[in-house]
Motif scaffolding. Structure first.
Motif, PDB file in Angstrom:
ATOM      1  N   PHE A 173     -10.644   2.400  -6.368  1.00  0.00           N
ATOM      2  CA  PHE A 173     -11.371   1.327  -7.060  1.00  0.00           C
ATOM      3  C   PHE A 173     -10.986   0.032  -6.354  1.00  0.00           C
ATOM      4  N   LEU A 174     -11.959  -0.555  -5.689  1.00  0.00           N
ATOM      5  CA  LEU A 174     -11.670  -1.710  -4.833  1.00  0.00           C
ATOM      6  C   LEU A 174     -12.269  -2.978  -5.438  1.00  0.00           C
ATOM      7  N   ASN A 175     -11.386  -3.849  -5.867  1.00  0.00           N
ATOM      8  CA  ASN A 175     -11.785  -5.145  -6.416  1.00  0.00           C
ATOM      9  C   ASN A 175     -11.878  -6.128  -5.267  1.00  0.00           C
ATOM     10  N   SER A 176     -13.022  -6.737  -5.077  1.00  0.00           N
ATOM     11  CA  SER A 176     -13.095  -7.627  -3.917  1.00  0.00           C
ATOM     12  C   SER A 176     -14.226  -8.627  -4.051  1.00  0.00           C
ATOM     13  N   HIS A 177     -14.078  -9.747  -3.330  1.00  0.00           N
ATOM     14  CA  HIS A 177     -15.250 -10.594  -3.172  1.00  0.00           C
ATOM     15  C   HIS A 177     -15.616 -10.659  -1.693  1.00  0.00           C
ATOM     16  N   ASN A 178     -14.998  -9.752  -0.906  1.00  0.00           N
ATOM     17  CA  ASN A 178     -15.288  -9.671   0.519  1.00  0.00           C
ATOM     18  C   ASN A 178     -16.420  -8.665   0.733  1.00  0.00           C
ATOM     19  N   LEU A 179     -17.649  -9.199   0.891  1.00  0.00           N
ATOM     20  CA  LEU A 179     -18.835  -8.332   0.948  1.00  0.00           C
ATOM     21  C   LEU A 179     -18.821  -7.416   2.158  1.00  0.00           C
ATOM     22  N   ASP A 180     -18.355  -7.935   3.277  1.00  0.00           N
ATOM     23  CA  ASP A 180     -18.302  -7.139   4.494  1.00  0.00           C
ATOM     24  C   ASP A 180     -17.364  -5.946   4.302  1.00  0.00           C
ATOM     25  N   GLU A 181     -16.235  -6.225   3.706  1.00  0.00           N
ATOM     26  CA  GLU A 181     -15.250  -5.168   3.456  1.00  0.00           C
ATOM     27  C   GLU A 181     -15.838  -4.074   2.552  1.00  0.00           C
ATOM     28  N   VAL A 182     -16.506  -4.507   1.506  1.00  0.00           N
ATOM     29  CA  VAL A 182     -17.086  -3.550   0.570  1.00  0.00           C
ATOM     30  C   VAL A 182     -18.178  -2.726   1.258  1.00  0.00           C
ATOM     31  N   ILE A 240       0.842  -1.198   0.000  1.00  0.00           N
ATOM     32  CA  ILE A 240       0.000   0.000   0.000  1.00  0.00           C
ATOM     33  C   ILE A 240       0.883   1.256   0.000  1.00  0.00           C
ATOM     34  N   ALA A 241       1.927   1.231   0.817  1.00  0.00           N
ATOM     35  CA  ALA A 241       2.856   2.375   0.839  1.00  0.00           C
ATOM     36  C   ALA A 241       3.457   2.573  -0.547  1.00  0.00           C
ATOM     37  N   ARG A 242       3.813   1.478  -1.193  1.00  0.00           N
ATOM     38  CA  ARG A 242       4.388   1.561  -2.538  1.00  0.00           C
ATOM     39  C   ARG A 242       3.400   2.191  -3.523  1.00  0.00           C
ATOM     40  N   ALA A 243       2.155   1.775  -3.403  1.00  0.00           N
ATOM     41  CA  ALA A 243       1.138   2.284  -4.334  1.00  0.00           C
ATOM     42  C   ALA A 243       0.841   3.770  -4.112  1.00  0.00           C
ATOM     43  N   LEU A 244       1.180   4.274  -2.921  1.00  0.00           N
ATOM     44  CA  LEU A 244       0.858   5.670  -2.594  1.00  0.00           C
ATOM     45  C   LEU A 244       2.026   6.627  -2.807  1.00  0.00           C
ATOM     46  N   LEU A 245       3.199   6.068  -3.112  1.00  0.00           N
ATOM     47  CA  LEU A 245       4.430   6.866  -3.178  1.00  0.00           C
ATOM     48  C   LEU A 245       4.291   8.158  -3.980  1.00  0.00           C
ATOM     49  N   HIS A 246       3.647   8.055  -5.124  1.00  0.00           N
ATOM     50  CA  HIS A 246       3.610   9.192  -6.053  1.00  0.00           C
ATOM     51  C   HIS A 246       2.324  10.002  -5.923  1.00  0.00           C
ATOM     52  N   ARG A 247       1.636   9.841  -4.799  1.00  0.00           N
ATOM     53  CA  ARG A 247       0.379  10.553  -4.517  1.00  0.00           C
ATOM     54  C   ARG A 247      -0.594  10.424  -5.705  1.00  0.00           C
ATOM     55  N   PRO A 248      -1.025   9.199  -5.978  1.00  0.00           N
ATOM     56  CA  PRO A 248      -1.908   9.002  -7.143  1.00  0.00           C
ATOM     57  C   PRO A 248      -3.277   9.654  -6.946  1.00  0.00           C
ATOM     58  N   GLU A 249      -3.893  10.001  -8.048  1.00  0.00           N
ATOM     59  CA  GLU A 249      -5.247  10.584  -7.973  1.00  0.00           C
ATOM     60  C   GLU A 249      -6.279   9.471  -7.820  1.00  0.00           C
ATOM     61  N   ILE A 250      -5.943   8.329  -8.361  1.00  0.00           N
ATOM     62  CA  ILE A 250      -6.852   7.182  -8.259  1.00  0.00           C
ATOM     63  C   ILE A 250      -6.040   5.939  -7.903  1.00  0.00           C
ATOM     64  N   LEU A 251      -6.603   5.165  -7.003  1.00  0.00           N
ATOM     65  CA  LEU A 251      -5.883   3.985  -6.510  1.00  0.00           C
ATOM     66  C   LEU A 251      -6.698   2.734  -6.841  1.00  0.00           C
ATOM     67  N   PHE A 252      -6.076   1.796  -7.529  1.00  0.00           N
ATOM     68  CA  PHE A 252      -6.729   0.526  -7.854  1.00  0.00           C
ATOM     69  C   PHE A 252      -6.220  -0.552  -6.895  1.00  0.00           C
ATOM     70  N   LEU A 253      -7.139  -1.180  -6.193  1.00  0.00           N
ATOM     71  CA  LEU A 253      -6.765  -2.211  -5.228  1.00  0.00           C
ATOM     72  C   LEU A 253      -7.410  -3.531  -5.626  1.00  0.00           C
ATOM     73  N   ASP A 254      -6.585  -4.555  -5.779  1.00  0.00           N
ATOM     74  CA  ASP A 254      -7.109  -5.871  -6.153  1.00  0.00           C
ATOM     75  C   ASP A 254      -7.063  -6.785  -4.937  1.00  0.00           C
ATOM     76  N   GLU A 255      -8.218  -7.085  -4.392  1.00  0.00           N
ATOM     77  CA  GLU A 255      -8.346  -7.945  -3.209  1.00  0.00           C
ATOM     78  C   GLU A 255      -7.335  -7.534  -2.125  1.00  0.00           C
ATOM     79  N   PRO A 256      -7.411  -6.321  -1.612  1.00  0.00           N
ATOM     80  CA  PRO A 256      -6.364  -5.840  -0.702  1.00  0.00           C
ATOM     81  C   PRO A 256      -6.304  -6.571   0.641  1.00  0.00           C
TER      82      PRO A 256
END
Lengths: 285, 234
Positions: free
Chosen positions: A161-170, A117-133
């Motif tokens: 953008f959160l890709n998940s099959h975890n309903l509780d998380e969503v 997650i820290a790696r994905a945030l390094l460049h202060r992205p405007e949009i973050l895509f997360l695949d089953e985080p």
């Protein structure tokens, strides 16, 4: 997607969630149509990719390098200004201060995910895509990741953008969801609307006098727009299709029924999801 | 710092941290740099000329092998682990990624090859009892042409590893190992007692390296993110 929203992309395994993500990220081409992120086709636009953050299932980390070396590498690829300071800040943000000199290969799954997650945030992205985080994480780590996602959305107005099959998380984190089945979106709405005002609304009425239950059942049976009525002592469970709850109360009170309490039963995202899946399996889009 | 340099620096750092790979490379260098020299010198006539021949083909072969060994770590491993997917989402262009990796393979492979050349020279000197130094064309070959050849072959192998699936890559690996063995045998036969390394031979070898580099650089235009993605292991 709206700026700053957390968008949940739900679906069973094999529904096409990761494939959709890869198409959006320009890693795969769509069989038909096109996909743009921030107005650009990421397959062709190197510059726009630097405005997008990605956390795929494998975190994108090198086991033979330390946590700091991993982050510095990506920070330089994204040409982050003052990369060492940024790396230090993010290690603190994800709670890995003190572990920066450790090899990533020695990290637990949860620590790797935090570092990812820290790696994905390094460049202060405007949009973050997360695949089953939260996949493969223990409950504590799952909670931590969810908190991080919410903080990013609220404090930094980051679109997620959160890709998940975890309903509780969503349900806990997302403001809007799409439910996918066999490559097609079967439902797309805000979580609030889906859970409280879906196609069917659960509604319960508690009667002050249990002796009026039979009469109340008769009244409800004569009304249109009600799918199902069930009785449990003085509580009537009603499944509404097209009639608003206040009309039910008005009909009962107007016929002399003493209503003690009336409550809309919110459906869980799990119920909605299963409903959508059943409809999709039955061929109803 | 350009992105190519960033990638190259990371690859070099990672390779030097991969103990198993570095150990394999060192064993290979020592075995070929010490144990094969007495036998090789024996069949090549006059010692000075034999030393040149060894410096020409053995150092080149070792360099290519080092490059091959490191290429698997640098190109293939990222596909196997899936890290490549994240890299493909960065602003790195595929040409930058490929170039950085080729540089990252070439630098450590060249250093080890220089070490092997020194080892060969030292072993040959000890074995013959006289100070044997490579001639000027061979020295030029070792310092300039061999690294170019390492870059050329690593670039070509890396490109095919990006383009092919894991099963095809396994077949390719076998092909490369047999190719290197064939190369050693073939050049050894060619470089009999009458063979001498001239500037012309060195220039032809360097030209071939340059040709491979240019051809592979041109081929990289056929690389695509999708091609890499669809050849990832499940």
């Amino acid at each position: 997607m709206e700026k700053g929203e957390i968008f949940g992309y739900l679906g069973p395994n094999g529904a096409g969630k990761t494939t959709t993500l890869r198409i959006l990220l320009g890693l795969l081409s769509a069989a038909s149509g096109s996909a743009t992120v921030l107005g650009a086709d990421l397959a062709k636009d190197d510059a726009t990719r630097s405005r997008v953050g990605v956390l795929m299932e494998n975190n994108g980390l090198y086991d033979q390098l330390t946590a700091r070396e991993n982050l510095v590498y990506y920070a330089r690829l994204y040409e982050v200004s003052r990369p060492l300071d940024r790396v230090t800040d993010l290690l603190e943000f994800v709670g890995l201060t003190g572990r920066e000199k450790d090899l990533v290969g020695n990290f637990s799954t949860g620590m790797k995910r935090k570092l990812g997650i820290a790696r994905a945030l390094l460049h202060r992205p405007e949009i973050l895509f997360l695949d089953e985080p939260t996949s493969g994480l223990d409950p504590e780590a799952q909670h931590m990741v969810r908190e991080l996602i919410l903080r990013l959305s609220q404090a930094e107005s980051m679109t997620v953008f959160l890709n998940s099959h975890n309903l509780d998380e969503v349900q806990r984190t997302c403001s809007r969801v799409a439910i996918l089945h066999q490559g097609r979106i079967r439902a797309l709405d805000s979580v609030r609307h889906l859970t409280s005002a879906g196609r069917k609304t659960g509604f319960s009425v508690t009667l002050a006098d249990p002796g009026q239950a039979g009469k109340a059942m008769d009244i409800l049976s004569s009304l249109e727009g009600i799918d199902e009525v069930a009785r449990n002592e003085n509580v009537l469970g009603i499944m509404l299709v097209s009639v608003p709850p206040h009309e039910i109360v008005a009909a009962l009170v107007g016929n002399g029924i003493l209503v003690e309490e009336a409550r809309i039963q919110k459906r869980s995202l799990e119920e909605i999801y299963l409903d959508v899946m059943r409809q999709a399996e039955g061929g109803v889009a | 710092m350009s992105r190519i340099t960033v990638v190259a620096e990371k690859e070099v750092r990672q390779l030097f941290k991969s103990r198993n790979v570095m150990l394999s490379a060192l064993i290979f260098v020592v075995v070929f740099g010490i144990f094969t020299i007495p036998a090789a010198l024996g069949g090549m006539g006059e010692a000075g000329n034999a030393m040149d021949t060894l410096g020409f083909y053995l150092v080149l072969t070792l360099g290519i092998f080092m490059g091959y060994l490191f290429t698997a770590q640098v190109f293939l491993r990222e596909k196997q682990s899936g890290v490549i997917e994240t890299l493909l989402c960065t602003p790195l262009s595929l040409r930058e990624l490929w170039s950085g990796k080729v540089a990252g393979v070439t630098i450590p492979a060249t250093l080890l090859t220089y070490f092997s050349a020194a080892l060969i020279t030292g072993t040959a000197t000890i074995f013959t009892g006289e100070t044997l130094l490579p001639s000027l064309p061979v020295l030029f070959h070792i310092i300039i042409v061999v690294p170019a050849f390492i870059a050329a072959t690593s670039g070509l192998i890396g490109f095919t590893q990006f383009m092919l699936g894991m099963r095809e890559n396994q077949i390719l690996n076998f092909g490369i190992i047999f190719g290197i063995i064939f190369l050693i045998t073939f050049v050894r036969e060619l470089a009999g007692p009458g063979f001498s390394v001239t500037w012309g031979v060195v220039a032809a070898t360097g030209g071939l390296a340059l040709l491979i580099i240019l051809a592979t650089t041109w081929l990289t235009r056929f690389l695509s993110r999708e091609r890499i993605m669809v050849t990832l292991p499940e």
